[in-house]
Design a protein around this motif. Structure first.
Motif, PDB file in Angstrom:
ATOM      1  N   THR A   7      -0.120  20.331 -21.564  1.00  0.00           N
ATOM      2  CA  THR A   7       0.949  21.321 -21.510  1.00  0.00           C
ATOM      3  C   THR A   7       0.647  22.317 -20.397  1.00  0.00           C
ATOM      4  O   THR A   7      -0.507  22.658 -20.142  1.00  0.00           O
ATOM      5  CB  THR A   7       1.132  22.082 -22.845  1.00  0.00           C
ATOM      6  N   ASN A  10       6.165  25.639 -16.348  1.00  0.00           N
ATOM      7  CA  ASN A  10       6.956  24.919 -15.345  1.00  0.00           C
ATOM      8  C   ASN A  10       6.425  25.122 -13.926  1.00  0.00           C
ATOM      9  O   ASN A  10       6.498  24.215 -13.105  1.00  0.00           O
ATOM     10  CB  ASN A  10       8.419  25.354 -15.398  1.00  0.00           C
ATOM     11  N   GLU A  11       5.898  26.287 -13.656  1.00  0.00           N
ATOM     12  CA  GLU A  11       5.407  26.597 -12.312  1.00  0.00           C
ATOM     13  C   GLU A  11       4.223  25.729 -11.903  1.00  0.00           C
ATOM     14  O   GLU A  11       3.919  25.616 -10.717  1.00  0.00           O
ATOM     15  CB  GLU A  11       5.016  28.080 -12.220  1.00  0.00           C
ATOM     16  N   GLU A  13       4.025  22.429 -12.446  1.00  0.00           N
ATOM     17  CA  GLU A  13       4.434  21.019 -12.456  1.00  0.00           C
ATOM     18  C   GLU A  13       3.809  20.231 -11.306  1.00  0.00           C
ATOM     19  O   GLU A  13       3.217  19.170 -11.507  1.00  0.00           O
ATOM     20  CB  GLU A  13       5.960  20.904 -12.384  1.00  0.00           C
ATOM     21  N   LYS A  14       3.928  20.715 -10.094  1.00  0.00           N
ATOM     22  CA  LYS A  14       3.405  20.000  -8.930  1.00  0.00           C
ATOM     23  C   LYS A  14       1.897  19.816  -9.033  1.00  0.00           C
ATOM     24  O   LYS A  14       1.376  18.730  -8.749  1.00  0.00           O
ATOM     25  CB  LYS A  14       3.757  20.750  -7.644  1.00  0.00           C
ATOM     26  N   LYS A  17       0.972  17.106 -11.637  1.00  0.00           N
ATOM     27  CA  LYS A  17       1.281  15.787 -11.087  1.00  0.00           C
ATOM     28  C   LYS A  17       0.225  15.373 -10.056  1.00  0.00           C
ATOM     29  O   LYS A  17      -0.240  14.229 -10.052  1.00  0.00           O
ATOM     30  CB  LYS A  17       2.663  15.772 -10.448  1.00  0.00           C
ATOM     31  N   TYR A  30       6.776  13.029 -18.632  1.00  0.00           N
ATOM     32  CA  TYR A  30       6.770  14.464 -18.906  1.00  0.00           C
ATOM     33  C   TYR A  30       8.192  14.929 -19.163  1.00  0.00           C
ATOM     34  O   TYR A  30       9.155  14.271 -18.795  1.00  0.00           O
ATOM     35  CB  TYR A  30       6.105  15.259 -17.772  1.00  0.00           C
ATOM     36  N   ASP A  32      10.620  18.728 -20.502  1.00  0.00           N
ATOM     37  CA  ASP A  32      10.689  20.161 -20.799  1.00  0.00           C
ATOM     38  C   ASP A  32      10.449  20.411 -22.282  1.00  0.00           C
ATOM     39  O   ASP A  32      10.958  19.680 -23.131  1.00  0.00           O
ATOM     40  CB  ASP A  32      12.066  20.711 -20.427  1.00  0.00           C
ATOM     41  N   SER A  58       8.059  25.400 -20.650  1.00  0.00           N
ATOM     42  CA  SER A  58       6.848  24.655 -20.341  1.00  0.00           C
ATOM     43  C   SER A  58       7.153  23.182 -20.152  1.00  0.00           C
ATOM     44  O   SER A  58       8.286  22.743 -20.318  1.00  0.00           O
ATOM     45  CB  SER A  58       5.834  24.808 -21.487  1.00  0.00           C
ATOM     46  N   LEU A  59       6.107  22.427 -19.815  1.00  0.00           N
ATOM     47  CA  LEU A  59       6.189  20.981 -19.663  1.00  0.00           C
ATOM     48  C   LEU A  59       5.153  20.327 -20.553  1.00  0.00           C
ATOM     49  O   LEU A  59       4.059  20.877 -20.747  1.00  0.00           O
ATOM     50  CB  LEU A  59       5.922  20.575 -18.210  1.00  0.00           C
ATOM     51  N   PHE A  61       3.176  16.687 -20.721  1.00  0.00           N
ATOM     52  CA  PHE A  61       2.869  15.415 -20.073  1.00  0.00           C
ATOM     53  C   PHE A  61       2.190  14.510 -21.090  1.00  0.00           C
ATOM     54  O   PHE A  61       1.312  14.954 -21.836  1.00  0.00           O
ATOM     55  CB  PHE A  61       1.909  15.623 -18.893  1.00  0.00           C
TER      56      PHE A  61
END
Length: 101
Positions: A7, A10-11, A13-14, A17, A30, A32, A58-59, A61
């Motif tokens: 977890t 969002n900021e 994410e890159k 990955k 992944y 939201d 949040s995300l 994965f």
């Protein structure tokens, strides 16, 4: 085989990955999610507009990977978290898989 649940806000994410791809994760999913933090340990009475909880975009994965790739991913996440000046971090849970189909 391992299952990772990661977890992050969002900021990040890159960065998540990049960590996964550079650490040998062949595939992942992944999506939201809403993070929740109970703020009742703070003195809510000091802030007229405060609520007792905070929701954060949040995300989540989901990563299946061979056990030999695990240490590299955990090391990169720990390095990323150490470098952060924000309170938010990347969080990871690791589960052992007994069977897979």
């Amino acid at each position: 085989m391992k299952l990772l649940l990661i977890t992050a806000i969002n900021e990040f994410e890159k960065e998540v990955k990049d960590i996964l791809i550079k650490s040998g994760a062949k595939s992942f999913t992944y999506g939201d999610v809403k993070g929740y933090k109970n703020g009742t340990e703070n003195n809510v009475a000091d802030n007229w507009f405060a609520s007792s909880y905070t929701e954060i975009d949040s995300l989540l994965f989901t990563v299946f990977l061979p056990a030999e790739n695990l240490e590299n991913i955990l090391k990169k996440i720990e390095e990323f978290n150490t470098e952060q000046e924000t309170l938010s971090k990347i969080h990871v849970a690791v589960l052992n898989l007994e069977q897979q189909f």
